[in-house]
Design a protein around this motif. Structure first.
Motif, short mmCIF file in Angstrom:
data_model
loop_
_atom_site.label_atom_id
_atom_site.label_comp_id
_atom_site.label_asym_id
_atom_site.label_seq_id
_atom_site.Cartn_x
_atom_site.Cartn_y
_atom_site.Cartn_z
N ALA A 27 0.83 -1.21 0.00
CA ALA A 27 0.00 0.00 0.00
C ALA A 27 0.87 1.26 0.00
O ALA A 27 0.58 2.23 -0.72
CB ALA A 27 -0.93 0.00 1.21
N ALA A 28 1.93 1.27 0.81
CA ALA A 28 2.79 2.44 0.89
C ALA A 28 3.49 2.69 -0.45
O ALA A 28 3.60 3.84 -0.89
CB ALA A 28 3.84 2.24 1.98
N ALA A 86 2.43 1.77 -3.41
CA ALA A 86 1.42 2.22 -4.37
C ALA A 86 1.16 3.71 -4.23
O ALA A 86 1.03 4.43 -5.24
CB ALA A 86 0.12 1.43 -4.15
N ARG A 87 1.11 4.20 -3.00
CA ARG A 87 0.90 5.64 -2.79
C ARG A 87 2.09 6.44 -3.29
O ARG A 87 1.93 7.51 -3.90
CB ARG A 87 0.66 5.92 -1.30
CG ARG A 87 -0.69 5.43 -0.79
CD ARG A 87 -0.99 6.01 0.59
NE ARG A 87 0.00 5.59 1.58
CZ ARG A 87 -0.10 4.50 2.32
NH1 ARG A 87 -1.14 3.67 2.16
NH2 ARG A 87 0.83 4.20 3.21
N THR A 88 3.29 5.93 -3.04
CA THR A 88 4.50 6.65 -3.44
C THR A 88 4.64 6.73 -4.96
O THR A 88 5.02 7.77 -5.52
CB THR A 88 5.75 5.98 -2.85
OG1 THR A 88 5.66 5.96 -1.43
CG2 THR A 88 7.02 6.70 -3.27
N TYR A 125 2.15 6.29 -7.12
CA TYR A 125 0.89 6.70 -7.74
C TYR A 125 0.35 5.63 -8.69
O TYR A 125 -0.05 5.90 -9.83
CB TYR A 125 1.06 8.02 -8.50
CG TYR A 125 1.51 9.17 -7.62
CD1 TYR A 125 0.61 9.81 -6.78
CD2 TYR A 125 2.84 9.57 -7.62
CE1 TYR A 125 1.03 10.86 -5.95
CE2 TYR A 125 3.26 10.61 -6.80
CZ TYR A 125 2.36 11.24 -5.96
OH TYR A 125 2.78 12.26 -5.15
N HIS A 169 -1.86 1.57 -8.64
CA HIS A 169 -2.76 0.72 -7.87
C HIS A 169 -1.95 -0.36 -7.15
O HIS A 169 -0.88 -0.76 -7.62
CB HIS A 169 -3.80 0.07 -8.79
CG HIS A 169 -4.96 -0.53 -8.05
ND1 HIS A 169 -4.92 -1.80 -7.49
CD2 HIS A 169 -6.18 -0.02 -7.78
CE1 HIS A 169 -6.07 -2.06 -6.90
NE2 HIS A 169 -6.88 -0.99 -7.07
N GLU A 170 -2.46 -0.81 -6.03
CA GLU A 170 -1.75 -1.86 -5.26
C GLU A 170 -1.57 -3.12 -6.11
O GLU A 170 -0.55 -3.80 -6.00
CB GLU A 170 -2.52 -2.19 -3.98
CG GLU A 170 -2.48 -1.07 -2.94
CD GLU A 170 -3.18 -1.46 -1.65
OE1 GLU A 170 -3.24 -2.66 -1.36
OE2 GLU A 170 -3.67 -0.55 -0.95
#
Length: 376
Positions: A328-329, A331-333, A335, A337-338
């Motif tokens: 998840a982290a 994916a956020r970094t 940009y 999808h997981e």
């Protein structure tokens, strides 16, 4: 009690005997170096020379029953300036003077007893000396305080630094010449040259370490200092690689380790002062281009199979490993999808045969992805 001229002649003879005592000066210097830690890094010749000048000046002033001359005070000022530039605090300078005084007057009392000089006459001489010493201390403090603080206590002697970094007997001899205490641990600091922020960071880290050496070696600024740098964070974003403490003979090895620390820290996102022990595993990988090439060659077909997606896959797998496999982290970094992160990790494992979930598989995966992203 007033000292008569004949009695004062005995005092003058005593002063001359003290000044001529061949054993006194070495004993005074040894006492200073033994009791004042900061003085242990200074050359013996430095301490001896200044101690001899002060002893001689004090003896002549007392014998003539006068205050210090301006010429003598100029010498005192130069001592204060030298110590300030060497990073020696004024309280340390004054402490060294007090230790010298105790040793000198202890020997003076011994010789006075042998000569049969009355204690009262010796006290008169001591009072004259105290007046002289007060004037000297005042000038010492003022000159030390007024010395510009450039925070640059380095001696930019590239040739001496080169010999130190050779290690072995050449380094040991050079360390002795530079006045580094025998057996004391030395520290090596390395940062990329041409970066003002990095240079400033090294200077701040070496404040209070005592006089060292610094010079540009290749594309790096290298410094060798005689005590532990202040291992505190730096806000510049630059990296200063540090190795030590080591004996002078091992400075060559320490230099290589400090050099390897810089790219290892950059690879893991660390900034500021980084000791080799903090990035030992990464440095072991990134400092072996021969093994990196062998690993990349072994998986050249896998990279070819990934084609245009190779860089994205490598960056994702590397970020995933550096985030402790937190999908998840990452994916956020990045940009994405997981599921994209999971698919790229699976794709990497499939084409390389490396399982990044296992301990040594993770090491090989990070190493290979680092090589792929550096080359791209």
């Amino acid at each position: 009690m007033t000292t008569r001229p004949r009695d004062w002649e005995a005092i003058v003879d005593l002063i001359e005997r003290v000044l001529a005592d061949d054993d006194l000066l070495p004993a005074v210097v040894a006492a200073v170096r033994g009791h004042v830690e900061e003085s242990a890094t200074l050359p013996v010749s430095d301490i001896t020379g200044h101690t001899r000048l002060l002893l001689t000046a004090a003896g002549r002033a007392v014998a003539a029953r006068r205050a210090p001359t301006e010429a003598e005070l100029t010498v005192v000022e130069q001592l204060a300036v030298n110590r300030a530039r060497q990073g020696i605090p004024i309280d340390v300078v004054l402490g060294s003077v007090r230790i010298s005084e105790r040793a000198i007057w202890a020997r003076t009392r011994e010789l006075a007893e042998e000569a049969g000089i009355a204690a009262a006459h010796l006290l008169d001489a001591r009072e004259l000396y105290d007046d002289w010493a007060d004037a000297v201390r005042t000038r010492l403090i003022r000159a030390h305080r007024e010395t510009p603080r450039t925070n640059d206590v380095w001696d930019r002697d590239a040739e001496s630094l080169r010999r130190l970094l050779e290690g072995g007997s050449a380094a040991a001899l050079t360390a002795a010449e530079r006045g580094f205490a025998p057996g004391a641990g030395l520290w090596v600091l390395v940062t990329r040259s041409g970066d003002t922020a990095s240079t400033t960071a090294v200077r701040r880290l070496t404040e209070g370490t005592g006089p060292g050496l610094a010079a540009t070696v290749g594309d790096a600024l290298v410094a060798v200092v005689p005590s532990q740098p202040a291992l505190r964070p730096q806000g510049s974003g630059s990296v200063v690689g540090i190795a030590g403490p080591v004996a002078a003979e091992e400075l060559g090895v320490a230099h290589r380790l400090a050099v390897a620390t810089v790219p290892a820290a950059e690879a893991t996102g660390l900034t500021g002062a980084v000791h080799i022990s903090e990035v030992a595993a990464v440095a072991a990988l990134t400092s072996r281009p021969d093994l990196t090439e062998a690993l990349a060659l072994r998986h050249r077909a896998a990279r070819h199979e990934l084609g245009a997606a190779a860089e994205a896959v490598a960056r994702t797998v590397r970020a995933w490993l550096e985030a402790d496999r937190d999908t998840a982290a990452v994916a956020r970094t990045l940009y994405v999808h997981e599921n994209t992160v999971r698919n790229r990790v699976q794709r990497f494992a499939a084409v390389t045969g490396i399982d990044p979930h296992r301990t040594f598989g993770a090491i090989s995966a990070w190493w290979l992805c680092h090589a792929w992203t550096v080359d791209s």
